[in-house]
Design a protein around this motif. Structure first.
Motif, mmCIF file in Angstrom:
data_model
loop_
_atom_site.group_PDB
_atom_site.id
_atom_site.type_symbol
_atom_site.label_atom_id
_atom_site.label_comp_id
_atom_site.label_asym_id
_atom_site.label_seq_id
_atom_site.Cartn_x
_atom_site.Cartn_y
_atom_site.Cartn_z
ATOM 1 N N ALA A 209 8.425 30.572 -47.432
ATOM 2 C CA ALA A 209 9.879 30.661 -47.263
ATOM 3 C C ALA A 209 10.397 32.012 -47.749
ATOM 4 C CB ALA A 209 10.554 29.530 -48.027
ATOM 5 N N ALA A 260 15.263 24.957 -47.694
ATOM 6 C CA ALA A 260 14.735 24.534 -46.399
ATOM 7 C C ALA A 260 15.771 23.724 -45.620
ATOM 8 C CB ALA A 260 13.474 23.707 -46.596
ATOM 9 N N ARG A 278 13.157 25.901 -41.531
ATOM 10 C CA ARG A 278 13.718 27.242 -41.644
ATOM 11 C C ARG A 278 14.326 27.386 -43.031
ATOM 12 N NH1 ARG A 278 14.809 28.890 -35.981
ATOM 13 N NH2 ARG A 278 14.458 27.071 -34.649
ATOM 14 N N VAL A 279 14.714 28.607 -43.390
ATOM 15 C CA VAL A 279 15.420 28.806 -44.651
ATOM 16 C C VAL A 279 16.814 29.342 -44.351
ATOM 17 C CG1 VAL A 279 13.391 29.097 -46.096
ATOM 18 C CG2 VAL A 279 14.354 31.081 -44.946
#
Length: 291
Positions: A209, A260, A278-279
């Motif tokens: 991440a 996240a 995704r971040v």
């Protein structure tokens, strides 16, 4: 890897900038060291492969798995190609198609003249690279990077890259718990078939991440017996034989970092899950350094 590529790396110990000292072969790093300007650590380069690992911090399980993969490297590709389809009842292509589509590589494009960058954590012998090549937009300049803790597996990957028509990829020995890259460096990040062997999957997910640009897909795949399917004794025994390293193998959704979002957990074959996330966009802050 060229001297220019070194500017895209960071010290795995403190995330400081690295400089190259050594010899080149055909414009590529051959032997020498990468020196950290911040903590003054030196990381060797042997036969063109930078070894960006703080070996003292490698966990016991990771040391064991590195030993195992170094020994099985010559047999890894044939086993994946022929044995796994027999175990799970689906082809290698069908399994890889199931998770590679989550990377959405066909959506990549140059931004402000910058070539997009793709990172495979645990690249191994490069088995996913033909699928990456297939899905990338035609004619787009893309930087491919691959890291792995097993040097022998990376040597196998270099053999694959020597085949005609193969797209170049920058390779380095590295630990997934301490990736040698600055924050938000990559437009796609993925890890296929490895995180279950990591000593600290929470830290490995946090590192993926950290090096991903906000909003980019991060894809993680590893063993999990399909909870929705029925399995006879044969499948149970084969799955346990594959996952002796972890008696509680499963999708690590609970270990995702707090930032996240858009989390998708799915089963892509009888034996493998796919976790996509995704971040969020991070608040403006100076580049982080490891203490």
């Amino acid at each position: 890897m060229t001297p220019l590529d070194v500017s895209a790396l960071a010290c795995p110990t403190c995330l400081g900038d690295l400089i190259f000292e050594g010899t080149l072969s055909g414009g590529h790093l051959e032997r020498g060291s990468l020196l950290c300007e911040a903590c003054e650590r030196a990381f060797p380069i042997r036969d063109g492969l930078p070894e960006l690992v703080d070996d003292a911090s490698v966990r016991e399980l990771d040391r064991i798995m590195r030993f195992v993969y170094d020994r099985i490297a010559p047999f890894h590709d044939p086993a994946t190609r022929f044995l796994l389809p027999l175990l799970q009842g689906s082809s290698e292509a069908a399994t890889r198609d199931g998770h590679m589509k989550r990377l959405r590589l066909w959506e990549l494009a140059a931004v402000d003249g910058r070539a997009p960058k793709v990172l495979e954590v645990g690249v191994g012998s490069g088995g996913n690279l033909p699928w990456v090549e297939r899905d990338l937009p035609r004619g787009l300049d893309v930087e491919l990077w691959g890291v792995d803790l097993s040097r022998r597996m990376l040597e196998g990957c270099r053999g694959r890259l020597a085949r005609p028509g193969s797209r170049p990829i920058r390779l380095a020995v590295a630990d997934g718990h301490a990736l040698p890259f600055p924050d938000a460096a990559f437009d796609r990040v993925y890890n296929i078939g490895g995180i279950g062997t990591y000593g600290d999957p929470r830290q490995a997910l946090a590192e993926m991440a950290r090096v991903a640009r906000p909003g980019t897909p991060i894809v993680v795949v590893d063993e999990q017996l399909d909870p929705e399917a029925s399995h006879n004794l044969y499948y149970w025994l084969m799955f346990r034989a594959l996952t002796l390293y972890d008696p509680a193998t499963g999708c690590p959704t609970a270990y995702l970092p707090p930032e996240a979002v858009d989390v998708i957990e799915e089963q892509v074959s009888r034996l493998y899950y796919c976790l996509t996330f995704r971040v969020r966009e991070r608040a403006a802050e100076p580049a982080r350094r490891r203490s």
